[in-house]
Motif scaffolding. Structure first.
Motif, mmCIF file in Angstrom:
data_model
loop_
_atom_site.group_PDB
_atom_site.id
_atom_site.type_symbol
_atom_site.label_atom_id
_atom_site.label_comp_id
_atom_site.label_asym_id
_atom_site.label_seq_id
_atom_site.Cartn_x
_atom_site.Cartn_y
_atom_site.Cartn_z
ATOM 1 N N SER A 169 83.867 -6.297 -2.042
ATOM 2 C CA SER A 169 84.370 -5.126 -0.995
ATOM 3 C C SER A 169 84.728 -4.513 -0.197
ATOM 4 O O SER A 169 85.858 -4.165 0.251
ATOM 5 N N ALA A 170 85.366 -6.319 0.104
ATOM 6 C CA ALA A 170 86.897 -6.513 0.979
ATOM 7 C C ALA A 170 88.200 -5.973 0.252
ATOM 8 O O ALA A 170 89.171 -4.624 0.832
ATOM 9 N N TRP A 171 88.170 -6.088 -0.925
ATOM 10 C CA TRP A 171 89.067 -5.127 -1.856
ATOM 11 C C TRP A 171 88.959 -4.338 -1.465
ATOM 12 O O TRP A 171 89.952 -3.431 -1.989
ATOM 13 N N ALA A 172 88.084 -3.289 -1.891
ATOM 14 C CA ALA A 172 88.062 -2.071 -1.099
ATOM 15 C C ALA A 172 88.442 -1.427 0.403
ATOM 16 O O ALA A 172 87.907 -0.362 -0.014
ATOM 17 N N CYS A 173 88.398 -2.665 0.503
ATOM 18 C CA CYS A 173 88.273 -1.992 2.467
ATOM 19 C C CYS A 173 87.118 -1.415 3.118
ATOM 20 O O CYS A 173 86.728 -0.058 3.739
ATOM 21 N N ASP A 174 86.093 -1.710 2.311
ATOM 22 C CA ASP A 174 84.549 -1.015 2.940
ATOM 23 C C ASP A 174 83.564 -2.093 4.043
ATOM 24 O O ASP A 174 83.034 -2.584 3.414
ATOM 25 N N TRP A 175 84.578 -1.853 5.484
ATOM 26 C CA TRP A 175 84.180 -2.650 5.839
ATOM 27 C C TRP A 175 82.417 -2.545 6.054
ATOM 28 O O TRP A 175 82.345 -3.474 6.603
ATOM 29 N N ASP A 176 82.007 -1.461 6.563
ATOM 30 C CA ASP A 176 80.229 -1.623 6.181
ATOM 31 C C ASP A 176 79.816 -2.092 5.298
ATOM 32 O O ASP A 176 78.834 -2.539 5.184
ATOM 33 N N GLY A 177 80.109 -2.273 3.811
ATOM 34 C CA GLY A 177 79.723 -2.942 2.767
ATOM 35 C C GLY A 177 79.745 -4.333 2.995
ATOM 36 O O GLY A 177 79.230 -4.690 2.588
ATOM 37 N N VAL A 178 81.216 -4.463 3.902
ATOM 38 C CA VAL A 178 81.465 -6.391 4.025
ATOM 39 C C VAL A 178 80.723 -7.006 4.947
ATOM 40 O O VAL A 178 79.828 -8.000 4.794
ATOM 41 N N ASP A 179 79.844 -6.044 5.997
ATOM 42 C CA ASP A 179 79.642 -6.470 6.932
ATOM 43 C C ASP A 179 78.160 -6.439 6.498
ATOM 44 O O ASP A 179 77.206 -7.574 6.885
#
Length: 648
Positions: free
Chosen positions: A194-204
């Motif tokens: 998720s971090a690779w994708a800069c999907d920060w909602d996903g990261v959280d």
């Protein structure tokens, strides 16, 4: 020609020997089982199952070539046997003979129905050979037959990651985490991708799931291989990183290492034999940093052995590293215990682990205790959590002695910085902004760290900096259009026009270095900052603003900036980071002075003094060996030698 008919009495004797072999194998008595299986196949060489069991026992005993030969007999006895076919393929794959393994799997007659494992093995071989797109299709076929296959989801996730389909990779591990809520590897890889994708909602969300998974862990949980590397960019909690590393190293608890005291006593007059284990002795960042130090390490006192299990890419850097070693040993096909034995036979005094929790690590070799002194350095910015790694090389900034509790290794400090550098790299003429698609008249903030290091909080700071510096743009190393679109969306949400974001593709190293100086100021990431990227940027004359935290990965830029006499660019919080970036951008006179100073630092600063570094590293190695020669256990080695050290 029909196979020779085996007499019934002989068949009965063979069956009895096989049954005894199975019983012994279940008790873990593989040598005795092997004797019985060998008897069975001699009496009845036409039974594929006998050969399969024989191959399995030979494999358990480490008789790899004989195991492959036995498995081949099994497939010849019954070409339609899935079990025999898959065993032979797996044995080839274990020996890194990926093409042979794939040929075996594809040789199964069309009339035989493939099971989920067959598709899984074909996918794994294709992935091993770099054919990730084709591998994904095989993993999907495997999941059609076994919808809850842990291994298929995991391997498909890795393949999607290598195809740079980061969101899809994260979804694979997210699904796997739902299927197996205590599977730590899945819980760690989901936020990483998720971090690779800069999907920060996903990261959280994934970070919350990871916390839940960690809470569910218990000592009796199944042991699996995980990668603490995934934590570097999502937490600055050094104790958490250590705890997860220690958890991972439990998988070597069954290994019986050679005791340090059982190694032959070293001749104190002899040269110190230094070994290094890595898969990166080719065109790779590790070799870029290491090459000149290898060349300059004093050969009157040191003899260098490089143990490679990576590719020979034929590059000039590969040739340079090979030439810099006294001995270069190819270890690709070796099993960990075989490699440990080979290293012991070379009577290595100090053995460096240069990979840590990165791709193709050989920590397993170190678990067998291949040398009396085993040291982690350069490849991984954190603790290995391993009781068999004696030291980690750092410096007073990345690894202050006050942080010893965050490491299972003893901290061994270089006087200035832990990172070597290559002063023979080109002093390239900078490319033009027009060539790189940048506006000529804009102030360019740049970050050439990879996207998994970008966090919501850091991007917030970047956008606030852009808002405060007129006519400024942000230049990022993001080759993937989905990630670019995500960052444009995030910028818009923060009131920054997406047109102020410029993106760079990956390029060959020399071309990449030629464009770095086009940035006016580089902005580092947090909690995982740039390493080789930072030293390359400083070499190009571009100042780097960094944030320093508690973990090794968050302190690297601080170490490098200190080594070019710019400690004032190291910040303790986001406000300071933003204010200093803005102040330096608006003070063009000061900025010019800093940039000119960095260009001059190529010839004067400790960061780029490879002769000094080689001397300091040699001194540190001698201190490690001196303790060992005195019969003393490894202990923390501060940057400044103390009288107490030799008495501890």
């Amino acid at each position: 020609m029909k196979p020779h008919k085996v007499p019934s009495k002989q068949l009965q004797t063979a069956e009895k020997a096989w049954q005894e072999g199975v019983a012994l194998s279940r008790k873990g008595q593989h040598a005795a089982a092997c004797v019985q299986f060998e008897k069975a196949v001699k009496l009845n060489p036409q039974d594929s199952l006998f050969w399969t069991n024989y191959a399995n026992s030979l494999n358990k005993l480490g008789r790899w070539d004989s195991a492959i030969d036995a498995a081949r007999h099994a497939t010849q006895a019954d070409p339609c046997s899935l079990i025999a076919n898959q065993m032979l393929a797996q044995l080839h794959r274990d020996r890194r003979q990926h093409e042979q393994a794939l040929d075996v799997l594809r040789s199964l007659p069309d009339s035989v129905k493939r099971d989920a494992r067959h598709h899984l093995l074909i996918g794994a071989c294709l992935s091993d050979m770099g054919q990730h797109k084709e591998a994904v299709q095989e993993f999907l076929s495997s999941l059609m037959l076994k919808h809850d296959s842990r291994e298929a989801y995991s391997q498909m996730g890795f393949c999607l990651g290598r195809l740079r389909q980061h969101r899809e990779a994260a979804e694979c591990f997210r699904t796997l985490n739902v299927l197996e809520p205590t599977l730590l590897s899945a819980a760690m890889y989901a936020p990483h991708y998720s971090a690779w994708a800069c999907d920060w909602d996903g990261v959280d969300a994934d970070r919350n799931s990871l916390a839940d998974t960690i809470d569910r862990l218990h000592e009796g949980a199944d042991q699996e291989a995980i990668s603490p590397f995934c934590l570097l960019s999502i937490t600055d909690d050094a104790q958490l990183q250590k705890a997860v590393a220690v958890w991972d190293m439990r998988r070597y608890a069954h290994v019986k290492p050679m005791a340090r005291s059982d190694f032959p006593k070293r001749d104190p007059q002899a040269r110190i034999r230094v070994g290094m284990v890595s898969s990166d002795f080719h065109h790779h960042a590790t070799s870029m940093l290491l090459a000149e130090v290898l060349e300059k390490l004093d050969r009157e006192n040191f003899e260098i052995f490089l143990y490679s299990h990576g590719i020979d890419d034929g590059s000039d850097l590969r040739k340079r590293v090979v030439a810099a070693a006294d001995h270069f040993i190819e270890c690709g096909p070796m099993k960990p215990h075989e490699q440990a034995e080979a290293i012991r036979a070379d009577r290595i005094d100090v053995l460096f682990e240069l990979k840590g929790f990165t791709l193709d690590s050989r920590l397993a070799t170190f678990a067998f205790r291949a040398a009396p002194i085993q040291v982690a350095w350069l490849g991984y910015p954190g603790t290995c959590g391993a009781p068999f790694i004696d030291y980690i090389i750092g410096d007073p900034i990345v690894t202050p002695l006050s942080a010893q509790e965050n490491y299972t290794e003893n901290i061994a400090q270089m006087p200035v910085t832990y990172q070597p550098n290559d002063t023979t790299r080109h002093r390239d003429v900078t490319r033009t902004r027009a060539e790189c698609g940048l506006p000529e008249d804009a102030f360019v903030f740049g970050c050439f760290n990879q996207s998994y290091k970008y966090t919501r909080e850091v991007f917030d700071s970047w956008c606030r900096i852009l808002n405060r510096v007129p006519n400024s743009v942000l230049w990022l190393l993001v080759p993937d259009e989905p990630v670019r679109a995500q960052l444009r969306k995030e910028a818009r949400q923060r009131g920054i026009s997406p047109e102020r974001l410029y993106f760079a593709n990956f390029e060959k190293t020399h071309r990449h270095r030629q464009r770095l100086a086009l940035a006016d100021i580089a902005l580092d990431t947090f909690p995982c900052g740039g390493h080789t990227t930072t030293s390359d940027t400083l070499w190009a004359g571009v100042p780097v603003l960094s944030l320093m935290g508690q973990t090794f990965a968050s302190r690297v830029a601080g170490s490098l900036l200190n080594a070019v006499n710019l400690p004032e660019l190291v910040c303790g919080n986001a406000t300071e980071y933003e204010d200093k970036a803005v102040a330096l951008a608006l003070d063009r006179t000061r900025l010019s002075q800093v940039r000119e100073g960095l260009l001059a630092a190529r010839d004067t600063a400790p960061l780029f003094d490879s002769t000094r570094f080689a001397t300091d590293l040699g001194n540190l190695l001698q201190r490690m060996v001196a303790r060992s020669d005195q019969g003393l256990d490894p202990a923390p080695l501060p940057a400044i030698h103390t009288e107490q050290e030799g008495q501890a």
